[in-house]
Design an enzyme around this catalytic site. Structure first.
Site, PDB file in Angstrom:
ATOM      1  N   HIS A 152       0.864  -1.184   0.000  1.00  0.00           N
ATOM      2  CA  HIS A 152       0.000   0.000   0.000  1.00  0.00           C
ATOM      3  C   HIS A 152       0.898   1.231   0.000  1.00  0.00           C
ATOM      4  CE1 HIS A 152      -3.743   2.255   0.718  1.00  0.00           C
ATOM      5  NE2 HIS A 152      -2.953   3.067   1.400  1.00  0.00           N
ATOM      6  N   CYS A 153       0.752   2.066  -1.019  1.00  0.00           N
ATOM      7  CA  CYS A 153       1.631   3.226  -1.193  1.00  0.00           C
ATOM      8  C   CYS A 153       0.901   4.500  -0.758  1.00  0.00           C
ATOM      9  CB  CYS A 153       2.068   3.351  -2.655  1.00  0.00           C
ATOM     10  SG  CYS A 153       3.186   4.734  -2.954  1.00  0.00           S
TER      11      CYS A 153
END
Length: 374
Positions: A152-153
């Site tokens: 998850h960025c």
């Protein structure tokens, strides 16, 4: 309920802060380069035109790939991986873990699953109430199971997975090109203004020199571009290595568990096929932020499954201490067989060498050891 809903909305709003920050930096860099540098600083008309053409090409590709990475919704498991209604009710009412495990094994009998938990059980998400496909993981930030989840960025406020991993790689590539181009073209003016600022104060500068505002934008533009270059280069290099190995970030830290045990190279098909898994077969689309990744995100060709291709079906066994019936996993899909066709031909060629008695004896020994492990 209301405070929880408000808190969740606040969290979603705060999650956009990194994206807004990047957007503001990009907008400022556009103004600083186009207006302050090209229009007001550079004197040569030819140099202005060349710089503006290449700048806008890199800028458009960078923004396009960044947009696709942010707004491409993560792919989720299909309905076939959800428990049937009757089995779901039984699973929720059942209190014994062994009985719940048996329900999962029975439900997974028709699904193309080749990975398990570390304990050898079926990978099931209690939050999403789905049997996890291979390489699928639950993202706590997105609160959903994501196919081939990588990470998850926060800089894109999205989960990077099967649906947008190619866009994320291109976003890193074009942002690196964008920053490198700015740093390279601004360098000569950065040196000029830096030297000028050290020799003379702004009040004593000749009239033909640029004002303090232009100097600030040009000097700061180089610092920002160089800083982002260094940080993006390391991340981009790491993900190129992952693509070559056909691994996700999660699999790089925790190897997937197959029927024969954990193997960090279980999904590796060779360098060329690993790249094709992400970018597709047609090279003309590789550099465009268009989805061309192979497969459906639910099933993946694996090196270990190809080794067991002579078997009609792969039989998964839970722990020997638990009373759970044997479950056969469905064979490879057509797309998997197509991807592994070359490797299967190579295996057939090796089988022809079995006419040598020594090699046939070795192959028999390997077969016996594999049967004992299963």
């Amino acid at each position: 309920m209301a405070p929880t809903h408000v808190l969740r909305c606040c969290q979603r709003g705060l999650a956009w802060i990194p994206v807004i920050f990047i957007a503001l930096v990009v907008c400022w860099s556009y103004y600083a380069y186009v207006v302050e540098l090209c229009l007001w600083t550079i004197i040569s008309i030819g140099e202005k035109i060349v710089y503006l053409i290449f700048f806008h090409l890199s800028f458009v590709m960078f923004v396009w790939s960044y947009w696709k990475t942010i707004f491409t919704r993560p792919a989720n498991p299909s309905k076939e991986f959800c428990l049937p209604k009757a089995e779901k009710e039984r699973y929720e009412k059942e209190e014994r873990p062994d009985s719940q495990l048996e329900i999962l094994w029975r439900a997974a009998s028709t699904l193309p699953l080749y990975t398990r938990t570390g304990a050898g059980a079926i990978r099931y998400c209690d939050r999403c109430q789905v049997i996890k496909p291979d390489r699928c993981h639950h993202c706590s930030a997105c609160d959903m199971c994501v196919l081939k989840m990588d990470h998850h960025c926060p800089w894109v406020n999205n989960c990077v997975g099967f649906s947008n991993y190619k866009f994320f790689i291109l976003f890193l590539a074009y942002s690196l090109v964008y920053c490198l181009f700015i740093a390279a073209t601004v360098l000569q003016y950065f040196i000029k203004f830096w030297t000028l600022c050290r020799r003379k104060s702004a009040e004593n500068c000749p009239k033909n020199e640029l004002n303090n505002t232009a100097k600030f934008h040009v000097l700061f533009l180089f610092f920002v571009a160089a800083m982002f270059c260094i940080s993006i280069l390391s991340l981009f290099s790491y993900h190129l290595w992952l693509v070559g190995k056909n691994r996700s970030t999660i699999e790089a830290f925790r190897a997937p568990v197959f029927r024969t045990g954990s193997d960090k190279n279980g999904f590796s098909l060779g360098f060329r096929k690993n790249i094709a898994q992400v970018f597709g077969d047609q090279k003309k689309y590789w550099l465009l932020p268009i989805f061309t990744s192979q497969g459906d995100g639910l099933t993946f060709p694996t090196r270990l499954v190809n080794a067991d291709a002579e078997q009609a079906a792969v039989t998964l066994h839970p722990d020997s201490n638990k009373c759970v019936p044997d479950v056969s996993v469905s064979p490879l899909s057509e797309s998997q067989n197509r991807l592994l066709s070359n490797e299967q031909h190579a295996n057939n060629a090796e089988d022809h060498l079995a006419e040598n008695p020594l090699k046939s004896a070795e192959s028999e020994t390997i077969t016996i050891s594999m049967e004992s492990e299963s």
